[in-house]
Design an enzyme around this catalytic site. Structure first.
Site, PDB file in Angstrom:
ATOM      1  CD1 TRP A 105     -33.029  54.498 -26.694  1.00 49.59           C
ATOM      2  CD2 TRP A 105     -35.107  55.301 -26.410  1.00 49.59           C
ATOM      3  NE1 TRP A 105     -33.027  55.288 -25.564  1.00 49.59           N
ATOM      4  CE2 TRP A 105     -34.283  55.797 -25.363  1.00 49.59           C
ATOM      5  CE3 TRP A 105     -36.448  55.687 -26.438  1.00 49.59           C
ATOM      6  CZ2 TRP A 105     -34.766  56.628 -24.365  1.00 49.59           C
ATOM      7  CZ3 TRP A 105     -36.925  56.522 -25.450  1.00 49.59           C
ATOM      8  CH2 TRP A 105     -36.091  56.988 -24.427  1.00 49.59           C
ATOM      9  CG  ASP A 161     -38.330  58.737 -30.375  1.00 49.44           C
ATOM     10  OD1 ASP A 161     -37.905  59.900 -30.235  1.00 49.44           O
ATOM     11  OD2 ASP A 161     -37.964  57.792 -29.647  1.00 49.44           O
ATOM     12  CE  LYS A 175     -30.508  62.238 -27.166  1.00 50.95           C
ATOM     13  NZ  LYS A 175     -30.090  61.319 -26.185  1.00 50.95           N
TER      14      LYS A 175
HETATM   15  C1  LMR Z   1     -29.717  57.143 -25.665  1.00 50.39           C
HETATM   16  O1  LMR Z   1     -30.309  56.390 -26.435  1.00 50.39           O
HETATM   17  O2  LMR Z   1     -28.557  56.911 -25.258  1.00 50.39           O
HETATM   18  C2  LMR Z   1     -30.379  58.409 -25.209  1.00 50.39           C
HETATM   19  O3  LMR Z   1     -31.600  58.565 -25.823  1.00 50.39           O
HETATM   20  C3  LMR Z   1     -30.432  58.563 -23.745  1.00 50.39           C
HETATM   21  C4  LMR Z   1     -31.415  57.655 -23.085  1.00 50.39           C
HETATM   22  O4  LMR Z   1     -32.248  58.166 -22.335  1.00 50.39           O
HETATM   23  O5  LMR Z   1     -31.363  56.429 -23.294  1.00 50.39           O
END
Ligand code: LMR
Length: 400
Positions: free
Chosen positions: A131, A212, A247
């Protein structure tokens, strides 16, 4: 004057896309950047279970006084049950302590700051890719970030050997960021044997897992998706979990998550947890109540819990349906490249393998917004926007 010295920040790779999308005047534009669930009509609805819980709260709430530093106690207990199940050793022996925190991001940040300040852990290993915000959060908390292999782009699958090889070079006391389920961005998760192997590796090398866990219930189900965490918690005595209900309860703007610390014993957990609370007090003092009260109201009520589980299942099934339709529609649009691997990915996202140039062409030429890594939010696809998306991808691929 001091502000004229401040440099322009670069746009956030995920949330910055939403800003660009909003500014785009084209009518047929589609935002498949940020991970937000859309229903078939393209709306992000408030769940019925949430509305009912809010009605209950409206009637029963009598005060807006401060919460304690760690938030709503009933909520924190409910979080532990969702994460580990009622009968897990961690819960039975009270080896976990949980603090409500603002979303997954806030929970990760609290965990990271607590670790840097109070333990020998100064380095965290994060999957490649991961992420986009992980680096930001951990760098901001002064953790050094290293990457472990996770994904093999050529075959669009997991590179478990690379993961083990890289983690074998980690030092005792290093942290390992693990995605509990629905790995973001790849949608590829460890199987039970692999979870067990990673847990043993962490135990042998004295690495501390930080989970996470933002998509519980978006893979196979609430219980099924917690298997990896529970396997690791069976083997490794100490770990942390940062979880989010953005989510799975659709509570994006309530910023509701939690940080859970698991230790060898209840005494050690409580002592260490006092420093988690100090970290929170120095950041935002104590959390906002509403999101936690919604979640704890739902989870304390059998009928509301049942309704929530059904609504979560509907979201999960609609995303799975869109995943299949996406692969079929690409074929129907004449795309020869094989995208069948997308059917094997879990959760909200598909990791398409599209290049940065192709992603840019999708945006500039077709108004289709996806993350630069090639991550597409399947949860934003509907039967009506699918033709626009697939025609755009087909045109871009034909052009490459
Ligand atoms: C995402 O990866 O799109 C979500 O977790 C929202 C974010 O805060 O990035």
């Amino acid at each position: 004057m001091i502000f004229n010295q401040v440099e322009q920040a670069s746009a956030d790779p995920i949330l910055g896309l939403t800003d660009a999308f909003k500014a785009d005047p084209r009518a047929e534009k589609v935002n498949l950047g940020v991970g937000i669930y859309k229903d078939e009509s393209g709306a992000t609805p408030i769940l019925k279970s949430v509305k009912l819980a809010e009605e209950k709260l409206l009637d029963s709430e009598t005060s807006k006084s401060y919460l304690g530093i760690d938030g709503v106690q009933a909520y924190n207990q409910a979080v532990q049950t969702l994460l580990f199940g009622k009968s897990h050793d961690v819960v039975v022996k009270k080896r976990a302590a949980t603090a409500q925190a603002p979303g997954g991001t806030g929970s990760l940040r609290v965990a990271a700051e607590f670790l840097v300040k109070n333990t020998a852990a100064q380095t965290i290993w994060v999957s490649n890719p991961s992420w986009a915000n992980h680096n930001n959060i951990f760098n901001s908390a002064n953790l050094a970030v290293k990457q472990y292999g996770y994904y093999r782009p050529e075959t669009h699958d997991m590179d478990f050997d690379a993961m083990c090889a890289d983690l074998n070079t980690a030092n005792a006391g290093d942290l390992v960021l693990l995605h509990g389920c629905c790995h973001n961005p790849t949608g590829i998760d460890l199987n039970s044997q692999q979870w067990e192997a990673i847990a043993k590796l962490c135990l042998d090398k004295q690495l501390v897992p930080l989970f996470d866990f933002a998509y519980q219930g978006f893979g196979a189900g609430v219980e099924e998706d917690a298997q990896g965490l529970r396997i690791v918690a069976n083997i490794v005595p100490e770990l942390l979990v940062a979880n989010s209900f953005s989510k799975n309860f659709g509570l994006y703007n309530e910023r509701i998550g939690a940080v859970t610390l698991v230790a060898e014993s209840s005494t050690i957990a409580n002592k260490a947890f006092s420093q988690v609370k100090s970290t929170i007090r120095a950041n935002y003092s104590n959390p906002p109540a509403h999101g936690a009260l919604i979640v704890s109201t739902i989870l304390a009520d059998e009928a509301l819990s049942e309704l929530w589980q059904q609504e979560l299942q509907q979201m999960r099934e609609r995303i799975a349906q869109m995943r299949g339709l996406f692969v079929e529609s690409l074929k129907a649009c004449g795309v020869e490249q094989n995208f069948d691997f997308i059917n094997d990915q879990n959760g909200m996202f598909s990791f398409s393998g599209l290049t940065k140039d192709q992603v840019n062409q999708l945006k500039v030429d077709h108004g289709v917004y996806i993350v630069g890594s090639g991550r597409i939010s399947v949860a934003g696809m509907t039967k009506s926007n699918m033709p626009v998306i697939c025609k755009a991808i087909a045109a871009v691929l034909a052009n490459s």
